[in-house]
Design a protein around this motif. Sequence first.
Motif, mmCIF file in Angstrom:
data_model
loop_
_atom_site.group_PDB
_atom_site.id
_atom_site.type_symbol
_atom_site.label_atom_id
_atom_site.label_comp_id
_atom_site.label_asym_id
_atom_site.label_seq_id
_atom_site.Cartn_x
_atom_site.Cartn_y
_atom_site.Cartn_z
ATOM 1 N N THR A 17 -26.008 -26.737 2.926
ATOM 2 C CA THR A 17 -25.036 -26.758 1.838
ATOM 3 C C THR A 17 -23.632 -26.598 2.412
ATOM 4 O O THR A 17 -23.340 -25.621 3.093
ATOM 5 C CB THR A 17 -25.324 -25.637 0.832
ATOM 6 O OG1 THR A 17 -26.659 -25.791 0.346
ATOM 7 C CG2 THR A 17 -24.358 -25.699 -0.335
ATOM 8 N N PRO A 50 -23.466 -28.186 -3.305
ATOM 9 C CA PRO A 50 -24.405 -27.213 -3.856
ATOM 10 C C PRO A 50 -25.308 -27.860 -4.901
ATOM 11 O O PRO A 50 -24.882 -28.740 -5.649
ATOM 12 C CB PRO A 50 -23.495 -26.153 -4.490
ATOM 13 C CG PRO A 50 -22.164 -26.343 -3.851
ATOM 14 C CD PRO A 50 -22.059 -27.783 -3.493
ATOM 15 N N MET A 53 -21.295 -23.271 1.869
ATOM 16 C CA MET A 53 -21.562 -21.924 2.391
ATOM 17 C C MET A 53 -20.382 -21.468 3.252
ATOM 18 O O MET A 53 -19.581 -22.302 3.714
ATOM 19 C CB MET A 53 -22.864 -21.903 3.197
ATOM 20 C CG MET A 53 -22.828 -22.611 4.521
ATOM 21 S SD MET A 53 -24.358 -22.397 5.496
ATOM 22 C CE MET A 53 -25.555 -23.275 4.506
ATOM 23 N N GLU A 69 -21.008 -18.935 8.525
ATOM 24 C CA GLU A 69 -22.455 -19.091 8.368
ATOM 25 C C GLU A 69 -22.877 -20.537 8.653
ATOM 26 O O GLU A 69 -23.873 -20.783 9.345
ATOM 27 C CB GLU A 69 -22.882 -18.701 6.960
ATOM 28 C CG GLU A 69 -24.382 -18.831 6.728
ATOM 29 C CD GLU A 69 -24.802 -18.498 5.306
ATOM 30 O OE1 GLU A 69 -25.981 -18.717 4.980
ATOM 31 O OE2 GLU A 69 -23.949 -18.023 4.521
#
Length: 220
Positions: free
Chosen positions: A99, A82, A102, A106
Amino acid sequence: MTYVNVSLDRSRSGPLLRALRGARLLPPLVHLWGSHHAYEELLTEPRSLAILDVPDERWRPGLEQRIGLLRRLAPVIVLVPPGTDAADLLDAGADNVLTRSMPVQELAARLATERRSLASAPPVPHGQCSPPASMLPRHGSQRLLLRLLLSDPRPWCCHDLSRLLGTAEQPLNRAALRARLDRLNAALEPLGLALTRSGAWKKLFYTVAPSAGGRAVTGS
Protein backbone atom coordinates in the motif's frame (compact mmCIF):
# COMPACT_ATOMS: atom_id res chain seq x y z
CA MET A 1 19.83 -5.55 -7.32
CA THR A 2 18.81 -2.61 -9.52
CA TYR A 3 15.48 -0.88 -8.90
CA VAL A 4 13.67 0.46 -11.97
CA ASN A 5 10.77 2.80 -11.16
CA VAL A 6 7.82 2.59 -13.57
CA SER A 7 4.84 4.88 -13.05
CA LEU A 8 1.39 5.05 -14.60
CA ASP A 9 1.28 8.79 -13.77
CA ARG A 10 4.66 10.41 -13.14
CA SER A 11 3.27 13.65 -11.64
CA ARG A 12 1.19 11.68 -9.12
CA SER A 13 4.07 9.33 -8.33
CA GLY A 14 6.57 12.13 -7.77
CA PRO A 15 5.94 12.96 -4.09
CA LEU A 16 6.04 9.34 -2.93
CA LEU A 17 9.08 8.36 -4.96
CA ARG A 18 10.95 11.52 -3.87
CA ALA A 19 10.24 10.56 -0.26
CA LEU A 20 11.54 7.05 -0.87
CA ARG A 21 14.66 8.50 -2.52
CA GLY A 22 15.12 10.51 0.67
CA ALA A 23 15.24 7.17 2.47
CA ARG A 24 18.13 6.28 0.11
CA LEU A 25 16.20 3.42 -1.37
CA LEU A 26 15.12 4.23 -4.93
CA PRO A 27 17.07 5.77 -7.83
CA PRO A 28 16.11 9.31 -8.89
CA LEU A 29 14.69 8.53 -12.32
CA VAL A 30 10.98 7.73 -12.69
CA HIS A 31 10.03 6.11 -15.98
CA LEU A 32 6.60 6.35 -17.50
CA TRP A 33 4.91 3.17 -18.63
CA GLY A 34 6.17 2.38 -22.14
CA SER A 35 9.67 3.80 -21.53
CA HIS A 36 12.23 2.09 -23.76
CA HIS A 37 14.98 2.96 -21.30
CA ALA A 38 13.14 1.28 -18.41
CA TYR A 39 12.58 -1.93 -20.36
CA GLU A 40 16.15 -2.00 -21.66
CA GLU A 41 17.43 -1.68 -18.10
CA LEU A 42 15.15 -4.47 -16.86
CA LEU A 43 16.30 -6.74 -19.69
CA THR A 44 20.02 -6.03 -19.52
CA GLU A 45 20.63 -5.89 -15.75
CA PRO A 46 21.03 -9.48 -14.48
CA ARG A 47 19.31 -8.62 -11.17
CA SER A 48 16.71 -5.92 -11.67
CA LEU A 49 13.44 -5.24 -9.87
CA ALA A 50 10.54 -3.27 -11.32
CA ILE A 51 8.66 -0.99 -8.92
CA LEU A 52 5.28 -0.31 -10.55
CA ASP A 53 3.54 2.66 -8.93
CA VAL A 54 -0.26 2.82 -9.32
CA PRO A 55 -1.19 6.29 -8.00
CA ASP A 56 -4.98 5.90 -7.93
CA GLU A 57 -7.91 3.61 -8.65
CA ARG A 58 -8.45 4.80 -12.22
CA TRP A 59 -5.53 2.55 -13.23
CA ARG A 60 -7.08 -0.54 -11.64
CA PRO A 61 -8.78 -1.93 -14.81
CA GLY A 62 -6.25 -4.00 -16.74
CA LEU A 63 -3.62 -3.82 -13.99
CA GLU A 64 -3.23 -7.61 -13.96
CA GLN A 65 -2.21 -7.52 -17.62
CA ARG A 66 0.38 -4.81 -16.99
CA ILE A 67 1.86 -6.80 -14.11
CA GLY A 68 2.01 -9.95 -16.22
CA LEU A 69 3.85 -8.08 -18.97
CA LEU A 70 6.44 -6.54 -16.65
CA ARG A 71 6.89 -9.91 -14.94
CA ARG A 72 8.18 -11.32 -18.23
CA LEU A 73 11.10 -8.88 -17.86
CA ALA A 74 11.86 -8.91 -14.12
CA PRO A 75 10.35 -9.38 -10.65
CA VAL A 76 7.66 -6.78 -9.90
CA ILE A 77 6.64 -5.00 -6.70
CA VAL A 78 3.39 -3.04 -7.07
CA LEU A 79 2.55 0.06 -5.02
CA VAL A 80 -1.23 0.48 -4.87
CA PRO A 81 -3.82 2.83 -3.33
CA PRO A 82 -5.43 1.88 0.00
CA GLY A 83 -8.21 -0.67 -0.27
CA THR A 84 -6.88 -2.38 -3.39
CA ASP A 85 -7.45 -6.15 -3.31
CA ALA A 86 -4.01 -7.68 -3.75
CA ALA A 87 -5.09 -11.27 -4.47
CA ASP A 88 -5.65 -10.87 -8.22
CA LEU A 89 -2.44 -8.85 -8.59
CA LEU A 90 -0.40 -11.57 -6.87
CA ASP A 91 -2.06 -14.18 -9.08
CA ALA A 92 -1.06 -12.07 -12.10
CA GLY A 93 2.62 -12.40 -11.14
CA ALA A 94 3.40 -9.58 -8.70
CA ASP A 95 6.09 -10.61 -6.24
CA ASN A 96 4.43 -8.39 -3.65
CA VAL A 97 1.75 -5.71 -3.42
CA LEU A 98 2.32 -2.83 -0.98
CA THR A 99 0.00 0.00 0.00
CA ARG A 100 1.58 3.24 -1.17
CA SER A 101 -0.03 5.28 1.64
CA MET A 102 1.80 3.52 4.48
CA PRO A 103 4.39 5.62 6.35
CA VAL A 104 7.45 6.18 4.19
CA GLN A 105 9.88 4.57 6.61
CA GLU A 106 7.69 1.46 6.84
CA LEU A 107 7.32 1.28 3.06
CA ALA A 108 11.07 1.73 2.64
CA ALA A 109 11.70 -1.09 5.12
CA ARG A 110 9.26 -3.38 3.29
CA LEU A 111 10.89 -2.64 -0.05
CA ALA A 112 14.35 -3.24 1.41
CA THR A 113 13.17 -6.61 2.75
CA GLU A 114 11.80 -7.53 -0.67
CA ARG A 115 15.08 -6.48 -2.26
CA ARG A 116 17.11 -8.74 0.05
CA SER A 117 14.75 -11.66 -0.56
CA LEU A 118 14.80 -11.33 -4.33
CA ALA A 119 18.55 -10.71 -4.42
CA SER A 120 19.10 -14.13 -2.83
CA ALA A 121 16.96 -15.87 -5.47
CA PRO A 122 18.28 -17.00 -8.87
CA PRO A 123 18.14 -14.21 -11.48
CA VAL A 124 15.24 -14.19 -13.92
CA PRO A 125 16.42 -16.03 -17.06
CA HIS A 126 16.11 -13.96 -20.21
CA GLY A 127 15.60 -16.65 -22.82
CA GLN A 128 18.00 -16.88 -25.73
CA CYS A 129 21.38 -15.18 -25.77
CA SER A 130 21.29 -11.79 -27.44
CA PRO A 131 23.69 -10.94 -30.27
CA PRO A 132 26.72 -8.88 -29.23
CA ALA A 133 25.82 -5.26 -28.50
CA SER A 134 27.80 -4.10 -31.54
CA MET A 135 25.52 -6.15 -33.81
CA LEU A 136 22.20 -5.13 -32.31
CA PRO A 137 20.00 -2.83 -34.42
CA ARG A 138 21.02 0.79 -33.91
CA HIS A 139 17.47 2.11 -33.83
CA GLY A 140 16.18 2.04 -30.24
CA SER A 141 12.73 0.62 -30.97
CA GLN A 142 14.16 -2.21 -33.10
CA ARG A 143 16.81 -3.03 -30.50
CA LEU A 144 14.21 -3.17 -27.72
CA LEU A 145 11.85 -5.32 -29.80
CA LEU A 146 14.63 -7.80 -30.49
CA ARG A 147 15.56 -8.02 -26.81
CA LEU A 148 11.91 -8.49 -25.86
CA LEU A 149 11.42 -11.25 -28.41
CA LEU A 150 14.61 -13.01 -27.29
CA SER A 151 13.88 -12.54 -23.59
CA ASP A 152 11.24 -15.24 -23.26
CA PRO A 153 10.81 -18.57 -25.08
CA ARG A 154 7.06 -17.97 -25.13
CA PRO A 155 5.74 -16.12 -28.18
CA TRP A 156 4.72 -12.49 -27.76
CA CYS A 157 1.13 -11.67 -28.65
CA CYS A 158 0.58 -8.52 -30.73
CA HIS A 159 -1.85 -7.21 -28.09
CA ASP A 160 0.74 -7.66 -25.33
CA LEU A 161 3.43 -5.88 -27.34
CA SER A 162 1.02 -3.04 -28.11
CA ARG A 163 0.17 -2.65 -24.41
CA LEU A 164 3.77 -2.85 -23.24
CA LEU A 165 5.13 -0.41 -25.83
CA GLY A 166 2.28 2.11 -25.68
CA THR A 167 1.64 4.79 -23.11
CA ALA A 168 -0.21 4.33 -19.83
CA GLU A 169 -3.32 5.75 -21.51
CA GLN A 170 -3.13 4.14 -24.94
CA PRO A 171 -1.61 0.95 -26.41
CA LEU A 172 0.69 1.33 -29.38
CA ASN A 173 -1.28 1.49 -32.62
CA ARG A 174 -1.34 -1.92 -34.30
CA ALA A 175 -0.22 -0.46 -37.62
CA ALA A 176 2.76 1.20 -35.90
CA LEU A 177 3.64 -2.09 -34.21
CA ARG A 178 3.50 -3.96 -37.52
CA ALA A 179 5.76 -1.36 -39.12
CA ARG A 180 8.30 -1.73 -36.30
CA LEU A 181 8.24 -5.52 -36.62
CA ASP A 182 8.70 -5.30 -40.40
CA ARG A 183 11.73 -3.03 -39.95
CA LEU A 184 13.13 -5.38 -37.31
CA ASN A 185 12.71 -8.38 -39.62
CA ALA A 186 14.82 -6.64 -42.26
CA ALA A 187 17.56 -6.03 -39.67
CA LEU A 188 17.66 -9.66 -38.49
CA GLU A 189 19.10 -11.26 -41.64
CA PRO A 190 22.74 -10.27 -40.96
CA LEU A 191 22.38 -11.86 -37.51
CA GLY A 192 21.20 -15.18 -38.92
CA LEU A 193 17.79 -14.63 -37.35
CA ALA A 194 14.26 -14.31 -38.66
CA LEU A 195 10.94 -13.12 -37.29
CA THR A 196 8.29 -15.84 -37.21
CA ARG A 197 4.56 -15.19 -37.02
CA SER A 198 1.65 -17.45 -36.13
CA GLY A 199 -2.03 -17.13 -35.30
CA ALA A 200 -4.89 -15.24 -36.91
CA TRP A 201 -4.71 -11.64 -38.07
CA LYS A 202 -6.62 -10.37 -35.03
CA LYS A 203 -4.26 -12.14 -32.64
CA LEU A 204 -0.78 -12.72 -34.00
CA PHE A 205 2.13 -14.23 -32.08
CA TYR A 206 5.78 -13.36 -32.76
CA THR A 207 9.07 -15.08 -32.00
CA VAL A 208 12.64 -14.76 -33.24
CA ALA A 209 14.49 -17.89 -34.33
CA PRO A 210 17.57 -18.79 -36.39
CA SER A 211 16.83 -18.30 -40.07
CA ALA A 212 16.70 -21.29 -42.41
CA GLY A 213 19.85 -20.28 -44.27
CA GLY A 214 21.95 -18.82 -41.49
CA ARG A 215 23.43 -19.43 -38.09
CA ALA A 216 22.44 -17.08 -35.28
CA VAL A 217 25.16 -14.78 -33.96
CA THR A 218 24.95 -14.62 -30.17
CA GLY A 219 26.94 -13.12 -27.36
CA SER A 220 28.45 -15.02 -24.49
